[in-house]
Scaffold this active site. Structure first.
Site, PDB file in Angstrom:
ATOM      1  N   GLU A 134       0.827  -1.219   0.000  1.00 36.61           N
ATOM      2  CA  GLU A 134       0.000   0.000   0.000  1.00 36.61           C
ATOM      3  C   GLU A 134       0.853   1.257   0.000  1.00 36.61           C
ATOM      4  O   GLU A 134       0.328   2.366   0.097  1.00 36.61           O
ATOM      5  CB  GLU A 134      -0.934   0.018   1.207  1.00 36.61           C
ATOM      6  CG  GLU A 134      -2.056  -1.007   1.130  1.00 36.61           C
ATOM      7  CD  GLU A 134      -2.854  -0.892  -0.158  1.00 36.61           C
ATOM      8  OE1 GLU A 134      -3.255   0.220  -0.521  1.00 36.61           O
ATOM      9  OE2 GLU A 134      -3.039  -1.937  -0.820  1.00 36.61           O
ATOM     10  N   ARG A 183      18.016   8.668 -21.974  1.00 31.79           N
ATOM     11  CA  ARG A 183      17.915   8.964 -23.410  1.00 31.79           C
ATOM     12  C   ARG A 183      18.319  10.395 -23.745  1.00 31.79           C
ATOM     13  O   ARG A 183      18.633  10.708 -24.884  1.00 31.79           O
ATOM     14  CB  ARG A 183      16.479   8.717 -23.896  1.00 31.79           C
ATOM     15  CG  ARG A 183      16.102   7.267 -23.931  1.00 31.79           C
ATOM     16  CD  ARG A 183      14.620   7.101 -24.176  1.00 31.79           C
ATOM     17  NE  ARG A 183      14.256   7.526 -25.525  1.00 31.79           N
ATOM     18  CZ  ARG A 183      14.328   6.730 -26.596  1.00 31.79           C
ATOM     19  NH1 ARG A 183      14.727   5.487 -26.456  1.00 31.79           N
ATOM     20  NH2 ARG A 183      13.990   7.173 -27.780  1.00 31.79           N
TER      21      ARG A 183
HETATM   22  N1  SAM Z   1      -1.997   2.878  -1.885  1.00 32.19           N
HETATM   23  C1  SAM Z   1      -1.197   3.695  -2.770  1.00 32.19           C
HETATM   24  C2  SAM Z   1      -1.990   4.915  -3.184  1.00 32.19           C
HETATM   25  O1  SAM Z   1      -3.209   4.855  -3.222  1.00 32.19           O
HETATM   26  O2  SAM Z   1      -1.381   5.943  -3.483  1.00 32.19           O
HETATM   27  C3  SAM Z   1      -0.755   2.882  -4.007  1.00 32.19           C
HETATM   28  C4  SAM Z   1       0.241   1.810  -3.697  1.00 32.19           C
HETATM   29  S1  SAM Z   1       0.781   0.903  -5.139  1.00 32.19           S
HETATM   30  C5  SAM Z   1      -0.223  -0.549  -5.107  1.00 32.19           C
HETATM   31  C6  SAM Z   1       2.400   0.337  -4.649  1.00 32.19           C
HETATM   32  C7  SAM Z   1       3.570   1.195  -5.133  1.00 32.19           C
HETATM   33  O3  SAM Z   1       3.599   1.206  -6.557  1.00 32.19           O
HETATM   34  C8  SAM Z   1       3.582   2.649  -4.704  1.00 32.19           C
HETATM   35  O4  SAM Z   1       4.121   2.820  -3.411  1.00 32.19           O
HETATM   36  C9  SAM Z   1       4.457   3.301  -5.768  1.00 32.19           C
HETATM   37  O5  SAM Z   1       5.845   3.229  -5.441  1.00 32.19           O
HETATM   38  C10 SAM Z   1       4.179   2.415  -7.004  1.00 32.19           C
HETATM   39  N2  SAM Z   1       3.247   3.010  -7.985  1.00 32.19           N
HETATM   40  C11 SAM Z   1       2.007   2.550  -8.283  1.00 32.19           C
HETATM   41  N3  SAM Z   1       1.443   3.291  -9.242  1.00 32.19           N
HETATM   42  C12 SAM Z   1       2.346   4.271  -9.571  1.00 32.19           C
HETATM   43  C13 SAM Z   1       2.353   5.370 -10.487  1.00 32.19           C
HETATM   44  N4  SAM Z   1       1.293   5.634 -11.271  1.00 32.19           N
HETATM   45  N5  SAM Z   1       3.479   6.156 -10.559  1.00 32.19           N
HETATM   46  C14 SAM Z   1       4.539   5.930  -9.754  1.00 32.19           C
HETATM   47  N6  SAM Z   1       4.581   4.909  -8.856  1.00 32.19           N
HETATM   48  C15 SAM Z   1       3.510   4.084  -8.762  1.00 32.19           C
END
Ligand code: SAM
Length: 248
Positions: free
Chosen positions: A120, A158
């Site tokens: 999370e 890049r």
């Molecule tokens: N519960 C968090 C929220 O609602 O903001 C999302 C957690 S996600 C399942 C797990 C991890 O994936 C995050 O801590 C982040 O590092 C990464 N992540 C997921 N989507 C991302 C995005 N669109 N851009 C950057 N990092 C992302």
């Protein structure tokens, strides 16, 4: 440009180091990569890096201590390489959306620390105390920060003089519930001079629900006011917003 990447899945980064333009940039010494696994700094036989959410709820949170130690290691290695100050970027769906202008702005850094979240997300206190920038690769939620970190690295590599191509990537979709997420915390109760908000330890689920909604609403208002235009609060949420004296 040297990248220190903090990740539970270092093997994923062979996608960059073994392929294409980025591989060539590494071979030519235009860029380099150090992978740091927070599990190497975890305690106990199971080297645990995640814990349950403070206040309850589904999923797990990345614990602060292994991440703090991993960041400290990256900073001390950067100092050996001659980088006295180095910024920490947390890849997060709640961050500034990656676009041409912020790729360009980061292009002059000699090195960067990229923190990849899982579960999370990361204990909020690490973000508040140690993270300089939060970068998102778009309005959708992925399983981890590794792919976003690789997108950012690819976009930066890049542009390095001597590397070919100039590709841009920025996508926008809407979040499932129309708001950004709320701050998450886990054990220990005290770290980096900060405490878990008392309401999350109250055991009062309604209060926690309200606190989290107002957290989400305030964050979205502060960070992505544009999203509120299409957000339709329920009657109960409207009352919470009004009680908290927040504008709709
Ligand atoms: N519960 C968090 C929220 O609602 O903001 C999302 C957690 S996600 C399942 C797990 C991890 O994936 C995050 O801590 C982040 O590092 C990464 N992540 C997921 N989507 C991302 C995005 N669109 N851009 C950057 N990092 C992302």
């Amino acid at each position: 440009m040297h990248f220190f990447v903090i990740t539970l899945f270092p093997e994923m980064f062979t996608a960059l180091s073994d392929s294409g333009i980025t591989r060539r940039a590494f071979e030519q010494g235009l860029s380099s990569l150090t992978l740091i696994n927070p599990r190497d700094f975890a305690q106990g036989n199971y080297r645990r890096v995640d814990e349950k959410l403070a206040g309850g709820g589904a999923g797990m949170v990345m614990m602060a201590e292994p991440l703090i130690k991993a960041i400290e290691q990256a900073k001390s290695q950067a100092a050996v390489l001659g980088c006295k100050s180095i910024e920490v970027i947390y890849l997060s769906p709640q961050g500034q959306t990656l676009d041409e202008s912020n790729v360009c702005n980061l292009g002059d850094r000699k090195s960067l620390i990229l923190l990849c979240g899982r579960y999370e997300g990361v204990d909020q206190r690490v973000i508040d105390a140690l993270v300089d920038h939060e970068i998102s690769i778009g309005d959708y939620v992925l399983s981890g920060g590794e792919l976003p970190a690789m997108v950012l690295m690819d976009a930066l590599i890049r542009r390095l003089p001597g590397a070919l191509g100039d590709e841009r990537s920025a996508q926008t979709d809407s979040f499932v519930d129309g708001l950004l997420g709320y701050a998450v915390y886990t054990k220990p109760d005290e770290i980096l001079g900060q405490s878990i908000p008392a309401v999350l330890k109250s055991g009062d689920h309604k209060k926690i629900e309200k606190w989290r909604f107002l957290e989400q609403y305030t964050r979205t208002k502060n960070r992505r006011a544009d999203m509120l235009a299409s957000f339709k609060p329920s009657k109960e949420q409207l009352k919470w917003i009004s009680d908290a004296k927040l504008d709709t």
